[in-house]
Design a protein around this motif. Structure first.
Motif, PDB file in Angstrom:
ATOM      1  N   ASP A 169       0.821  -1.230   0.000  1.00 47.97           N
ATOM      2  CA  ASP A 169       0.000   0.000   0.000  1.00 47.97           C
ATOM      3  C   ASP A 169       0.845   1.265   0.000  1.00 47.97           C
ATOM      4  O   ASP A 169       0.335   2.350  -0.303  1.00 47.97           O
ATOM      5  N   LEU A 170       2.106   1.151   0.390  1.00 47.31           N
ATOM      6  CA  LEU A 170       2.966   2.347   0.430  1.00 47.31           C
ATOM      7  C   LEU A 170       3.254   2.780  -1.000  1.00 47.31           C
ATOM      8  O   LEU A 170       3.394   1.945  -1.892  1.00 47.31           O
ATOM      9  N   ASP A 171       3.367   4.081  -1.163  1.00 47.12           N
ATOM     10  CA  ASP A 171       3.689   4.595  -2.491  1.00 47.12           C
ATOM     11  C   ASP A 171       5.227   4.583  -2.589  1.00 47.12           C
ATOM     12  O   ASP A 171       5.876   5.629  -2.515  1.00 47.12           O
ATOM     13  N   LEU A 172       5.809   3.372  -2.756  1.00 54.10           N
ATOM     14  CA  LEU A 172       7.266   3.239  -2.608  1.00 54.10           C
ATOM     15  C   LEU A 172       8.055   4.138  -3.581  1.00 54.10           C
ATOM     16  O   LEU A 172       9.109   4.646  -3.239  1.00 54.10           O
ATOM     17  N   GLY A 173       7.490   4.343  -4.768  1.00 56.32           N
ATOM     18  CA  GLY A 173       8.184   5.157  -5.758  1.00 56.32           C
ATOM     19  C   GLY A 173       8.380   6.599  -5.318  1.00 56.32           C
ATOM     20  O   GLY A 173       9.238   7.299  -5.850  1.00 56.32           O
TER      21      GLY A 173
END
Ligand code: UTP
Length: 495
Positions: A43-47
């Motif tokens: 769910d994290l917006d890793l980018g």
């Protein structure tokens, strides 16, 4: 096998953005714990994490406004200035009433905040605020919506934004009170998103060994959440075009204000705001300014002191309009922002954040130890093609409960509720006992079902008993006359 591949990919992605410590306790987790953590990492917006860390976490960003060429934004005043404006206000009122009666306006309260300053256990909307009957904030709004629906002969749907931190208890609260008689289908409760919390070095904190420390993504998160949750589709199905937006802590808010709605629509605005005259130059509210011709809210901390204090020849402040987080937002505007992937800027807040340390010990910090990120709804105002401001009288519509004590506390909010009720009664010709300092010498609560405004109250003058010093007066619509099943409607007077 597929699972191993997924794990390897997540591990690699975390390494790329310097967050591999999130898997530090992997070996201690059982299968369910691992699956839950994997889900949270996905769910994290890793980018975008590395960019946030550099721009917002490790470094305090520059003030977003680096210029001094802003002008004060123009606003409609509470009363029309001349005959031409009088005609416009009348036209706007009629239009607003028509739109409400056609069901084209919905209520939208943002209630996903953590309410840390108030220190109340549970969703802030469940906090009991009304001065005589101790009705919770949500009930005050629900009764107002019922009264508005009855007045205009339409169903006014109500959208309530929560966050993962308070969604369950909020839904349970509404359920246990049978949605205050509004009809479960007319109250749509949906969740906003969250963002991870960081330490000052830019590491995402863990809440416990298998879960990421996260907080709601700010009231600005509502723009995305309205779309992602399906609330926007629901509005389309119902033919709702305008959202009347307010914050959960202001029980004086005029939820469906025909004048505000009408002016907004007549002027072709996409997102509009209500404003109050600031109490002092540096009051902690956003300032309405014009930047390149666009209405923009500048945070009090970003308005240079000399501008904040600048005065006109008549002594009034040049930047005199403060933002009170009451807006009309077009559903088409929300859709446009989502379609264009317009994201609101993130702001940093330095906070005490509970977490587990590298050894797996739970830490409740005594001092600030990290950064939370959030977006603000008012940053959407300059994105609107057009935006108007309606100045309102603070004592009539704005009494936020932010703090446990003192300014903007439950006590100050209740005092303002009683004072407004006393003013309305006096305008209707009812004598209200007052103390030597001028404050009401009694407690008064006017249920929304009894009167939504001073005119309605005056029309019920005959039903109002004489008020004596020390009385606790509760004015409510007798239950038989009320088209809705509202808890707490029976008594007119509390001994
Ligand atoms: P505040 O900025 O006053 O924050 O929110 P808060 O969470 O209620 O209280 P503190 O700062 O922790 O003491 C203003 C409004 O925006 C909503 C709140 O519920 C309130 O109605 N809000 C805030 C959200 O819906 N989501 C958020 O992420 C933050």
């Amino acid at each position: 096998m597929a699972y191993d591949r997924q794990f390897a990919q997540i591990k690699k992605d975390l390494e790329t953005c310097g967050q591999s410590h999130l898997l530090r306790f992997w070996d201690d987790l059982d299968a369910t714990g691992r699956a839950a953590l994997t889900e949270q990492i996905r769910d994290l917006d890793l980018g975008r994490i590395s960019d946030w860390v550099e721009r917002l976490v490790k470094n305090a960003p520059q003030a977003p406004v680096q210029r001094l060429d802003f002008e004060p934004a123009p606003a409609y005043e509470p009363e029309p200035r001349d005959d031409t404006q009088k005609r416009k206000y009348f036209e706007a009122m009629e239009l607003g009433k028509k739109l409400i009666s056609e069901g084209r306006v919905a209520g939208f309260v943002v209630a996903g905040g953590q309410g840390t300053r108030l220190g109340f256990e549970g969703p802030k909307g469940c906090f009991e605020i009304s001065p005589v009957r101790n009705k919770p904030l949500f009930q005050v709004f629900a009764e107002t919506i019922a009264a508005v629906s009855r007045r205009y002969g339409s169903v006014c749907p109500w959208y309530v934004m929560t966050s993962p931190l308070n969604h369950g208890p909020t839904v349970e609260f509404f359920r246990s009170r049978d949605f205050f008689g509004l009809g479960r289908e007319n109250v749509v409760i949906f969740q906003q998103g969250t963002l991870p919390n960081f330490d000052f070095e830019g590491h995402i904190l863990l809440d416990d060994k298998g879960s990421i420390a996260r907080s709601p993504d700010g009231h600005g998160g509502s723009i995305k959440a309205l779309c992602r949750s399906g609330a926007l589709d629901d509005m389309k199905r119902r033919g709702v075009e305008y959202l009347s937006y307010w914050q959960v802590d202001n029980p004086l808010v005029n939820l469906f204000d025909p004048l505000f709605i009408g002016l907004h629509v007549l002027d072709g605005a996409e997102m509009s705001s209500k404003a109050v005259i600031k109490n002092d130059p540096e009051e902690k509210v956003g300032n309405f300014c014009l930047i390149d011709g666009k209405v923009t809210v500048i945070e009090y901390s970003d308005l240079p002191r000399e501008l904040a204090r600048k005065r006109n020849a008549d002594g009034s402040l040049v930047f005199h309009l403060g933002s009170i987080a009451i807006h009309i937002i077009n559903t088409a505007f929300v859709e446009r922002l989502n379609g264009e992937s317009c994201s609101l800027p993130l702001h940093r807040a330095i906070k005490k954040i509970a977490h587990v340390d590298a050894q797996g010990n739970h830490v409740e910090p005594e001092d600030v130890n990290g950064v939370k990120l959030e977006s603000f709804i008012f940053d959407a105002v300059p994105m609107a093609k057009h935006s108007i401001i309606l100045e309102i009288v603070r004592a009539e519509q704005f009494a936020p409960t932010k703090n446990a004590t003192g300014t903007d506390s439950a006590e100050s909010t209740r005092a303002m509720m009683v004072e407004r009720a006393a003013r309305w009664l006096e305008r209707a010709g009812v004598s209200v006992p007052r103390r030597p300092d001028g404050t009401p010498g009694c407690l008064i609560e006017i249920a929304p079902g009894f009167a939504l405004d001073p005119q309605e109250l005056a029309s019920k003058r005959e039903q109002i008993p004489p008020i004596r010093p020390g009385d606790r007066v509760y004015l409510a619509q007798p239950i038989a006359d009320c088209g809705f099943r509202i808890v707490d409607y029976q008594d007119r007077r509390v001994p």
